[in-house]
Design a protein around this motif. Structure first.
Motif, PDB file in Angstrom:
ATOM      1  N   ASP A 143      14.513  57.319  38.742  1.00  0.00           N
ATOM      2  CA  ASP A 143      14.116  55.913  38.836  1.00  0.00           C
ATOM      3  C   ASP A 143      13.450  55.421  37.547  1.00  0.00           C
ATOM      4  OD1 ASP A 143      15.095  56.046  41.371  1.00  0.00           O
ATOM      5  OD2 ASP A 143      13.193  55.726  42.402  1.00  0.00           O
ATOM      6  N   MET A 188      14.824  52.264  35.403  1.00  0.00           N
ATOM      7  CA  MET A 188      14.013  51.096  35.057  1.00  0.00           C
ATOM      8  C   MET A 188      14.064  50.779  33.566  1.00  0.00           C
ATOM      9  SD  MET A 188      10.658  52.020  37.273  1.00  0.00           S
ATOM     10  CE  MET A 188      10.389  51.413  38.948  1.00  0.00           C
ATOM     11  N   TYR A 204      15.362  46.639  37.063  1.00  0.00           N
ATOM     12  CA  TYR A 204      14.650  46.838  38.332  1.00  0.00           C
ATOM     13  C   TYR A 204      15.501  46.408  39.532  1.00  0.00           C
ATOM     14  CZ  TYR A 204      10.010  48.135  36.594  1.00  0.00           C
ATOM     15  OH  TYR A 204       8.946  48.801  36.050  1.00  0.00           O
ATOM     16  N   ARG A 263       7.148  49.262  40.201  1.00  0.00           N
ATOM     17  CA  ARG A 263       6.655  49.989  39.028  1.00  0.00           C
ATOM     18  C   ARG A 263       5.526  50.944  39.436  1.00  0.00           C
ATOM     19  NH1 ARG A 263       2.822  52.347  36.075  1.00  0.00           N
ATOM     20  NH2 ARG A 263       3.666  52.786  34.048  1.00  0.00           N
TER      21      ARG A 263
END
Lengths: 411, 411
Positions: free
Chosen positions: B137, B141, B8, A286
């Motif tokens: 990305d 996520m 993730y 993250r």
């Protein structure tokens, strides 16, 4: 057609501080000569300690020279800062952390708000009531809170009332929670958990595969011995707890912005199929994807907190505010008010006289004593009949405020 | 039982730069005396201009004095900085923005990564290929990308190939996109869109109620007249575009961290029922809930970019890098390589000789000329057979690199 995240529409406005500002503005309009003392917002007022100032000047100069200039740093923070954090804030208390278990960030608000991203939407979230609103709002935005009711409670959030009846110690909610937000020393009540109290939560989380999100932004204010500074002082917490820390209140960084979050390698959560996944890896993903690190200059300032001079200076800073807290607490008690907190935290949580409504007390205090505080009901339904004062003012105005409680407030 | 966000697990690791680091380390182990020149990563190397240094020293001193100390600032940024941004970066080009349409932040990476939060999960996202990985990305996520295939493409992302065949100008994808990420001048290709090219996208977004997320982090490098610096130079863009800007490449802030995002009041997206909702309000709610502003010291540094001295100094900085770009571009062309970009951007995108695989060319360049670049295939499937060099090195090593292309590389 681009669609919005409709969860945002369910949120109420940031009503609390806007409403306070509105009422104060109205009062000042009608009473232009009144000397209003603000003990409402939780923001520091003392300048940054000299060790930090000097370190930042030096870092600014490094940025001016090709040989010492810094471009992108590690998203997780520079090793020089992480080493000091581990050594001073943890190893000194017998807690051992790896370099890759510490994530330096721009604030505990960011981390507390972002941490929920690495969890699934179906988790049940538990929060204390009253509560720091970021825990609730960030989950509501993600769709984890359900619907909001007329009482301001979300249908899928488990609330744990903390009132004088239970000495502000949260009890397990009836719904079994997966993610448990705990903030101790607490904002807004200023109350703490003992090691035994906290151990019950760690044991519960271990038995139920829950995660504790532990906000210890106020740990530097702890004065009493049995109060844990870190959740990792409790055995087994490395398996179930993520801890948030900040330089904001410890070193006066509210406008300087540096914090850190600990995600031990052992903390795991699960896939639907029951596979255990280390959260350290997810948080690292993250942060490396959506964050680019804290300014080099600011990290050098934070590092200076851990020098001998820096430690001495931030302790003086904390003592300054805690002396304010003592003055407020004792002053309010001397006029017969029931007061909580203020011993291990810079917040004083007072019971309004005769169970007066929080907002009515706000108006009374403003009108009679020209003091601004924060209505407890703004932090959640169980804050009704309570009121928050902060110790972050300067000494003179803090003493003057107490004097007005004694002489001007008609109790 | 706490559940993770399983999206993730679908992400591949940050393979690209890790693999580069591994190959370079191996080469250096085997060739300890080699003088390796790094033209791979997009990080600046010149020190911060003096105007910025002086402004930060002054701000550090202000933090040392009770009378000028700053605690929490506005989450959206200080007015003193927002005013300068509006006046210099927009009004000077005939674009008029309100104070509450500018959101100062710690980086374009954060904003580009976080912006997707205010949108629903069912939107179709379109990106150019090759692409800056954060756009993809961050959506993956959040669960907006579907599944990843063996070719590295996500099932629910619409890819728009940009290759020499279409002069690196993206064409509309077959699936109608709701959120369209455009970065021009482009990273990694260094290529631009003309006003007419960009107008087609704005018109499309207006006709289809799509949103354009326009990353103009490299606008300061534009040298040619017809290339738009801001998407708001295009009529109607205020209705459909959010723009990201950064001081990172403009003023050397990659390690100092300051950026800003423009969300005009007119930009709207929709509820499932078709109600139009202003995105400005949603982004403001996101930022005030999960972010606490940029350090005061850093905002004062960014403000100094707009002084007369600051403007002069950052222009020199940009010219320094653009002279490097010219040296690389002309040097490579002189040995017969086909080169793109480098005219309005600090990136040179070269076609590998004889369609050599990007990674094979990486190894060849490292072994024969001891130069590190970035394989184009790392930015997406359409980057295959391309290779990125950056102009952010110092002059001496840039010239040396070109010399090695001429003398050492066996073409």
């Amino acid at each position: 057609m681009a669609l919005i995240n409709e969860n945002y529409l369910k949120l109420h406005g940031s009503y609390l501080f806007a409403e306070i500002a509105k009422r104060v503005a109205k009062f000042k309009g009608e009473n232009p000569d009144a000397n209003v003392i603000r003990l409402g917002i939780g923001d520091v007022t003392r300048p940054l300690p000299d060790a930090i100032i000097q370190a930042m000047h030096k870092a600014v100069d490094e940025m001016a020279d090709e040989k010492t200039f810094r471009g992108y740093g590690p998203e997780q923070g520079y090793d020089f800062l992480i080493e000091k954090i581990i050594k001073n804030d943890y190893a000194a208390r017998g807690i051992h952390l790896g370099m890759d278990e510490v994530f330096v960030s721009d604030g505990a608000k960011s981390d507390c708000g972002n941490i929920q991203e690495i969890f699934g939407i179906d988790n049940i979230v538990a929060v204390t009531d009253p509560v720091y609103p970021v825990y609730v709002d960030s989950n509501a935005m993600a769709g984890r809170a359900g619907e909001i009711g007329a009482d301001g409670k979300w249908s899928r959030i488990a609330y744990m009332p903390c009132t004088s009846e239970n000495n502000f110690i949260p009890q397990l909610p009836q719904t079994r929670p997966d993610l448990i937000y705990l903030c101790f020393p607490n904002n807004p009540t200023g109350m703490t958990l003992s090691k035994d109290d906290l151990k019950k939560w760690v044991d519960y989380a271990r038995a139920n595969k829950s995660i504790i999100l532990f906000d210890s932004a106020y740990e530097a204010y702890i004065q009493e011995k049995d109060v844990p500074h870190s959740i990792y002082e409790i055995e087994g917490a490395r398996e179930v707890a993520i801890e948030f820390r900040s330089f904001s209140k410890t070193a006066g960084f509210t406008g300087t912005r540096c914090a850190y979050t600990i995600v031990p390698k052992e903390v795991e959560a699960y896939t639907e199929k029951g596979e255990a996944i280390p959260l350290n890896k997810l948080w690292n993903r993250r942060q490396t994807t959506k964050f680019n690190g804290v300014p080099y200059i600011i990290q050098r300032g934070a590092e200076a907190v851990y020098t001998e001079e820096g430690q001495k200076q931030i302790k003086e800073l904390v003592q300054y505010y805690m002396s304010n807290a003592k003055i407020i607490k004792e002053g309010l008690e001397s006029v017969g008010l029931k007061v909580f907190g203020g011993v291990n935290a810079p917040y004083i949580w007072l019971k309004t006289p005769n169970d007066m409504d929080s907002w009515d007390f706000f108006d009374k205090l403003l009108n009679e004593a020209n003091i601004v505080g924060t209505p407890g009901s703004g932090f959640g339904p169980s804050g009704k009949g309570y009121f928050r004062l902060t110790a972050f003012g300067n000494r003179e105005s803090t003493e003057e405020a107490v004097e007005r409680f004694r002489k001007k407030l008609k109790l």
